[in-house]
Design a protein around this motif. Structure first.
Motif, PDB file in Angstrom:
ATOM      1  N   CYS A 273      17.833   3.253  12.025  1.00 40.92           N
ATOM      2  CA  CYS A 273      16.801   3.663  12.960  1.00 40.92           C
ATOM      3  C   CYS A 273      15.487   2.965  12.610  1.00 40.92           C
ATOM      4  O   CYS A 273      15.404   2.252  11.613  1.00 40.92           O
ATOM      5  CB  CYS A 273      16.628   5.173  12.944  1.00 40.92           C
ATOM      6  SG  CYS A 273      16.387   5.908  11.308  1.00 40.92           S
ATOM      7  N   THR A 274      14.494   3.185  13.446  1.00 40.08           N
ATOM      8  CA  THR A 274      13.159   2.673  13.189  1.00 40.08           C
ATOM      9  C   THR A 274      12.174   3.821  13.325  1.00 40.08           C
ATOM     10  O   THR A 274      12.471   4.837  13.966  1.00 40.08           O
ATOM     11  CB  THR A 274      12.776   1.539  14.161  1.00 40.08           C
ATOM     12  OG1 THR A 274      12.837   2.033  15.500  1.00 40.08           O
ATOM     13  CG2 THR A 274      13.702   0.342  14.004  1.00 40.08           C
TER      14      THR A 274
ATOM     15  N   VAL B  76      12.762  10.456  18.974  1.00 38.79           N
ATOM     16  CA  VAL B  76      12.585  11.798  18.427  1.00 38.79           C
ATOM     17  C   VAL B  76      11.170  11.834  17.861  1.00 38.79           C
ATOM     18  O   VAL B  76      10.783  10.955  17.088  1.00 38.79           O
ATOM     19  CB  VAL B  76      13.624  12.106  17.333  1.00 38.79           C
ATOM     20  CG1 VAL B  76      13.341  13.432  16.667  1.00 38.79           C
ATOM     21  CG2 VAL B  76      15.034  12.074  17.913  1.00 38.79           C
ATOM     22  N   GLN B  77      10.405  12.849  18.265  1.00 37.87           N
ATOM     23  CA  GLN B  77       9.027  12.998  17.828  1.00 37.87           C
ATOM     24  C   GLN B  77       8.945  14.059  16.733  1.00 37.87           C
ATOM     25  O   GLN B  77       9.666  15.051  16.770  1.00 37.87           O
ATOM     26  CB  GLN B  77       8.139  13.439  18.999  1.00 37.87           C
ATOM     27  CG  GLN B  77       8.204  12.532  20.207  1.00 37.87           C
ATOM     28  CD  GLN B  77       7.561  11.197  19.973  1.00 37.87           C
ATOM     29  OE1 GLN B  77       6.535  11.096  19.324  1.00 37.87           O
ATOM     30  NE2 GLN B  77       8.171  10.147  20.492  1.00 37.87           N
TER      31      GLN B  77
ATOM     32  N   SER C  91      13.165   6.012  16.549  1.00 38.89           N
ATOM     33  CA  SER C  91      14.085   5.477  17.549  1.00 38.89           C
ATOM     34  C   SER C  91      15.408   5.211  16.848  1.00 38.89           C
ATOM     35  O   SER C  91      15.425   4.701  15.733  1.00 38.89           O
ATOM     36  CB  SER C  91      13.557   4.168  18.135  1.00 38.89           C
ATOM     37  OG  SER C  91      12.359   4.389  18.831  1.00 38.89           O
ATOM     38  N   GLY C  92      16.510   5.578  17.501  1.00 36.66           N
ATOM     39  CA  GLY C  92      17.824   5.325  16.942  1.00 36.66           C
ATOM     40  C   GLY C  92      18.433   6.502  16.196  1.00 36.66           C
ATOM     41  O   GLY C  92      19.544   6.394  15.701  1.00 36.66           O
ATOM     42  N   LEU C  93      17.741   7.634  16.116  1.00 32.60           N
ATOM     43  CA  LEU C  93      18.328   8.796  15.435  1.00 32.60           C
ATOM     44  C   LEU C  93      19.449   9.431  16.257  1.00 32.60           C
ATOM     45  O   LEU C  93      20.380   9.982  15.696  1.00 32.60           O
ATOM     46  CB  LEU C  93      17.260   9.867  15.155  1.00 32.60           C
ATOM     47  CG  LEU C  93      16.282   9.614  14.026  1.00 32.60           C
ATOM     48  CD1 LEU C  93      15.378  10.826  13.835  1.00 32.60           C
ATOM     49  CD2 LEU C  93      16.978   9.280  12.730  1.00 32.60           C
ATOM     50  N   VAL C  94      19.322   9.363  17.559  1.00 32.02           N
ATOM     51  CA  VAL C  94      20.329   9.971  18.430  1.00 32.02           C
ATOM     52  C   VAL C  94      21.183   8.881  19.067  1.00 32.02           C
ATOM     53  O   VAL C  94      20.693   7.807  19.412  1.00 32.02           O
ATOM     54  CB  VAL C  94      19.676  10.872  19.505  1.00 32.02           C
ATOM     55  CG1 VAL C  94      19.051  12.092  18.860  1.00 32.02           C
ATOM     56  CG2 VAL C  94      18.648  10.130  20.315  1.00 32.02           C
TER      57      VAL C  94
ATOM     58  N   THR D 145      17.517  15.778  23.137  1.00 38.63           N
ATOM     59  CA  THR D 145      18.731  15.219  22.541  1.00 38.63           C
ATOM     60  C   THR D 145      18.767  15.422  21.025  1.00 38.63           C
ATOM     61  O   THR D 145      19.513  14.732  20.326  1.00 38.63           O
ATOM     62  CB  THR D 145      18.840  13.713  22.850  1.00 38.63           C
ATOM     63  OG1 THR D 145      17.671  13.052  22.340  1.00 38.63           O
ATOM     64  CG2 THR D 145      18.977  13.462  24.339  1.00 38.63           C
ATOM     65  N   TRP D 146      17.980  16.359  20.511  1.00 40.31           N
ATOM     66  CA  TRP D 146      17.860  16.525  19.060  1.00 40.31           C
ATOM     67  C   TRP D 146      17.750  17.998  18.710  1.00 40.31           C
ATOM     68  O   TRP D 146      16.944  18.713  19.285  1.00 40.31           O
ATOM     69  CB  TRP D 146      16.609  15.792  18.574  1.00 40.31           C
ATOM     70  CG  TRP D 146      16.344  15.904  17.123  1.00 40.31           C
ATOM     71  CD1 TRP D 146      15.485  16.781  16.523  1.00 40.31           C
ATOM     72  CD2 TRP D 146      16.928  15.145  16.072  1.00 40.31           C
ATOM     73  NE1 TRP D 146      15.493  16.604  15.168  1.00 40.31           N
ATOM     74  CE2 TRP D 146      16.376  15.594  14.867  1.00 40.31           C
ATOM     75  CE3 TRP D 146      17.859  14.115  16.041  1.00 40.31           C
ATOM     76  CZ2 TRP D 146      16.732  15.055  13.637  1.00 40.31           C
ATOM     77  CZ3 TRP D 146      18.208  13.579  14.819  1.00 40.31           C
ATOM     78  CH2 TRP D 146      17.652  14.041  13.646  1.00 40.31           C
TER      79      TRP D 146
END
Length: 119
Positions: free
Chosen positions: A72-73, A93-94, A84-87, A110-111
């Motif tokens: 992720c980034t 994801v904030q 970005s890229g966790l899901v 989505t988290w």
């Protein structure tokens, strides 16, 4: 002229240092363990991170099957983090950096929300 360049370089380094820190002045880079399950989040330099839901206590992330590790980034602005890229479905994801250095990634579309503490 040399003094001005040196002073400008020092200011740039200071700004970069502030950009990589959260509340309390400590860097957000490091290994974080989720409180809601077997999750691990490794925040690396230069905006890179690794995430897994298959972590077992005492295990090194490098020992996990690479299929269980998501690259992720991340970016930080003040105490606000964006990953970005966790899901798997994409999107971001904030979260926030708390005063105690933990990361709060609350429930989002989505988290599933979780708190991460630095290990």
């Amino acid at each position: 002229m040399l003094f001005i360049k040196a002073a400008t370089g020092a200011v740039a380094v200071s700004v970069l240092g502030v950009a990589l820190t959260g509340c309390g002045g400590s860097s957000v880079e490091g290994t974080y363990f989720g409180t809601a399950g077997d999750t691990i989040l490794v925040i690396k330099s230069e905006g890179e991170c690794l995430y897994s839901q298959e972590y077992k206590e005492g295990q090194e992330i490098e020992d996990l099957d690479e299929r269980d590790i998501r690259e992720c980034t991340w970016t930080v602005s003040g105490d606000h983090l964006t990953f970005s890229g966790l899901v798997k479905r994409g999107g971001t994801v904030q979260g926030t950096v708390s005063d105690d250095g933990s990361l709060s990634l609350p429930h989002q579309k989505t988290w599933n929300g979780e708190i991460y503490t630095k290990g």
